[in-house]
Design an enzyme around this catalytic site. Sequence first.
Site, PDB file in Angstrom:
ATOM      1  CB  ALA A 112      -6.683  30.358 -33.342  1.00  0.00           C
ATOM      2  CE  LYS A 113      -2.085  24.921 -37.159  1.00  0.00           C
ATOM      3  NZ  LYS A 113      -0.826  25.886 -37.461  1.00  0.00           N
TER       4      LYS A 113
END
Length: 423
Positions: A112-113
Amino acid sequence: MACEEAANPAAINPREMALQQLAESAERIGLEEAIHKKLAQPKRIVVVSIPTQMDDGRVEVFTGYRVQHSMERGPCKGGIRYHPDVTLDEVIALAMWMTWKTAVVNIPYGGAKGGVVCDPKSMSEGELERMTRRYTSELVEVIGPEKDIPAPDVYTNEKVMAWIMDTYSMNKGYVVPAVVTGKPLALGGSRGRSEATGRGCVFVIEEALRVKGMSPQGATMAVQGFGNAGTVTARLAEEIGFKVIAVSDSRGAVYNPDGLDVAALIEHKQQTGYVTGFAEAEEIPRDDVLTVECDVLVPAALGGVITKENAAQIRAKIIAEAANGPTTPDAQKILDENGIFVLPDILANAGGVTVSYFEWVQSLQSYFWSEEDVNRSLRNVMVQAFHDVYQRAEAAGLNMRDAALDVGVSRVAQAQRLRGIYP
Ligand code: NAD
């Protein structure tokens, strides 16, 4: 900065680059079209507006993102960056790279980011805190210890993680330390986390020397960037026998062919803010640090610094990418032609996310490890990851970057195959 992740070559659209890399790997490993198609798209993209009261009474509305690329192997994991240049395409690419990175070191996470488009340098602490708390509130249903665990990235730090943890906990009604990693030690952070990226980088450098029949004793190293990752890598490399002969930061570079005294240089940098002006060294142009003759070059600053313009001048035998995305695809081809052994970012700097994983495990269990336990476990993970990638590289005649990608993509694909496509 102190992050799990950061900048990538600016000139290339990062999302296109990530998709291109996935397509090449899919071709090499014979990936089924269905899985390729699924991995080309993030699982979830969340865009939020973040109204924030500024100190002068105005309300600014910032835009925030959280991209969850994949949960095939476990909850999503990835940093949050605060930067004016944050774009959705960049956050998507970085989320995808986190998926491969967690798979390369074989920790049970997806990628994720997150990012908020803002200029943190021009904001007061109070403004940053209010923005962070509102951003967290907007994400409260999509993050969580069993869903998605943020961490620091560019211009976020352990203070920001403490605000996220507090906001999430207040929303839930009980304390949830495992919602973030990179927290302060007093709130359940892990021993060894702040040094983990540099330490992990040195572990893989040691393995690279071993397979190349080289010894760290008297081997030479040049380090670009003397922040968290660069200082720790230099200090630990010196401890195992390296001579660190050149170091740069944003202002300039210093060089001593007999080896710089790393502890003294760190102290000098702490006192003056820069590496330049260090007495026991000669000053050289900042970017010459990349092209000095040395055994190991460690880019530990920015993305996109090794390019087709300078790659042919690089005289290192090994490059260990502590930074994210320091080498452009064109430059990689030149390095390959010149026989330079590149330890790619998704392997060489994965020590940070690995100790983040240990932090999450400790937070979930409320049982905390000694620093020796953390470092020993980190070594095991990094050494195994190096050999998994090296084996793939040797077996398929690939460079380490392509091999690492193949290892990562294959592991995610295997999990997807076993789980099937729901429903
Ligand atoms: P940092 O902010 O602590 O340090 C960055 C250093 O780079 C500073 O010393 C700065 O002066 C220097 N720098 C900036 N521009 C430069 C230039 N043009 N030439 C030479 N030096 C320059 O950041 P960090 O946490 O050490 O991160 C560095 C890199 O490592 C980033 O690419 C980051 O994404 C990557 N990384 C860090 C971690 C981590 O846990 N810290 C984890 C994974 C990846």
